[in-house]
Write an enzyme that holds these catalytic residues in place. Structure first.
Site, PDB file in Angstrom:
ATOM      1  N   ASP A  84       0.875  -1.320  -0.032  1.00  0.00           N
ATOM      2  CA  ASP A  84       0.073  -0.154   0.108  1.00  0.00           C
ATOM      3  C   ASP A  84       0.794   1.364  -0.050  1.00  0.00           C
ATOM      4  OD1 ASP A  84       0.656  -0.680   2.789  1.00  0.00           O
ATOM      5  OD2 ASP A  84      -0.682   0.817   3.368  1.00  0.00           O
ATOM      6  N   GLU A 146       0.009  -1.003   5.921  1.00  0.00           N
ATOM      7  CA  GLU A 146       1.192  -0.257   6.894  1.00  0.00           C
ATOM      8  C   GLU A 146       1.444   1.128   7.080  1.00  0.00           C
ATOM      9  OE1 GLU A 146       5.281   1.163   7.852  1.00  0.00           O
ATOM     10  OE2 GLU A 146       3.940   1.575   6.139  1.00  0.00           O
TER      11      GLU A 146
END
Length: 379
Positions: A84, A146
């Protein structure tokens, strides 16, 4: 070193770069489930090509995490990354992917799609050079949240790290290619004040001003910092009231805490949780807490020495260690007491900034370094 990993990585540089470009050209902001799901599919395709096997896909509470458990033996080494990014959809229109004069640019190229491909390629190099049995006990985990605090992946990270001798984190390197040997811990809080609304013109004395109370709390919060110890306590975003002619009944502020040691992190946690009101009739509520523990230097010392030796044996550029303020999923594994070395991904600059870029001259070296570390750590 038993295999010429650097030469092999150099030969396969074009292949590696092509895979990185595929990932960067698909935007994957953490808060866009469809985009993240497609990104996970692309990472799975890349890993399947480079490793010869598909990952397990863990879809948890909206997360799209990928897990390769190589071999059937006990877990020994965990390679940890994420796919991400912080960039909103549409960023590629403004900041298109490019490769010019040995520099790769594009949203997420440094943080951390290049590092993900390097990890997959490195494991593939070890498997080719030494046979698949050399990867027995190696796990690759690529998560999807994250950048937003690892809410859906934390339990997976902790479970996969348990019992490992080492965790290698594919976040971008520090300045000059330094490996990250220590990171501050992060705590996140929300301080809310409840007062009593009243008309600001007719009878303000009948109200309890939540904004005034918050103004009294903010200096107390900031004073919890201890800069000599590297502890910062920073009130950040907030709000007061809802109308210009009303004594505000509600006010809030977010607080970002960074600490070098667990002792300091716990000290701030106790003190901020103990905040009480200074204005009669006001109520103060504190929510939140420790998000990631510090990654203390002791957890990486031996791994850094191993990485420095491997770099010398490969004929790669020397690697140094550096402590940084930002946190990563390496904080989670280091907080469990598991040896953790971070910054093993791409070398470049500008993470989360418009000038994000990767110095491609390091890509083969860092891929080879990972391969060498894996060989050393698995015996």
């Amino acid at each position: 070193m038993t295999s010429p990993y650097l030469a092999a990585a150099q030969r396969r540089f074009d292949e590696l770069l092509a895979e990185v470009l595929r990932l960067v050209d698909h935007e994957s902001p953490s808060h866009e489930p469809a985009a993240v799901a497609r990104s996970a599919e692309l990472v799975a395709e890349v890993g399947t090509r480079l490793l010869g096997r598909a990952p397990a896909t863990l879809n948890r509470e909206g997360g799209h995490h990928l897990l390769w458990r190589l071999g059937s033996g006990p877990r020994r080494v965990l390679l940890l990354g994420h796919h991400d990014t912080v960039w909103p959809l549409g960023t590629l229109e403004r900041l298109p992917t490019s490769v010019t004069d040995g520099v790769l640019r594009g949203p997420g190229c440094l943080d951390m799609k290049t590092g993900v491909v390097q990890a997959l390629m490195a494991c593939g190099l070890v498997g080719v050079a030494l046979g698949p049995q050399a990867l027995d006990g190696v796990t690759i985990l690529v998560t999807s949240d994250e950048e937003t605090g690892s809410a859906t992946s934390r339990a997976v990270i902790e479970a996969e790290a348990q019992g490992c001798a080492a965790v290698l984190v594919l976040e971008a390197a520090g300045p000059g290619g330094a490996l990250k040997t220590a990171r501050k811990g992060v705590s996140l809080y929300r301080v809310e004040v409840t007062g009593l609304a009243a008309h600001a013109g007719l009878e303000p004395e009948k109200g309890v001003n939540a904004g005034v109370e918050l103004a009294r709390q903010i200096p107390r919060i900031a004073a919890l910092s201890d800069h000599a110890l590297g502890t910062t306590v920073t009130p950040t975003s907030g709000s007061i009231g809802t109308a210009t002619n009303t004594v505000p009944a509600h006010a809030r502020v977010a607080v970002d805490v960074r600490a070098v040691t667990a002792v300091e992190q716990q000290r701030v946690h106790r003190e901020i949780r103990a905040l009480g009101p200074r204005t009669p009739g006001a109520r103060v509520t504190v929510t939140g807490g420790i998000n990631r523990p510090p990654m203390e230097e002791a957890t990486s010392r031996e791994l850094l020495a191993t990485a420095q030796r491997v770099a010398r044996e490969l004929g790669a550029r020397p690697v140094a260690g550096v402590a940084v303020g930002g946190a990563s999923d390496g904080n989670i594994t280091a907080g469990l007491g598991i040896p953790t070395l971070d910054g093993l991904g791409a070398v470049g600059d500008g993470a989360h900034a418009d000038h994000e870029h990767v110095d491609l001259s390091y890509v083969a070296e860092r891929t080879a370094l990972l391969a060498g570390l894996i060989e050393n750590l698995t015996g």
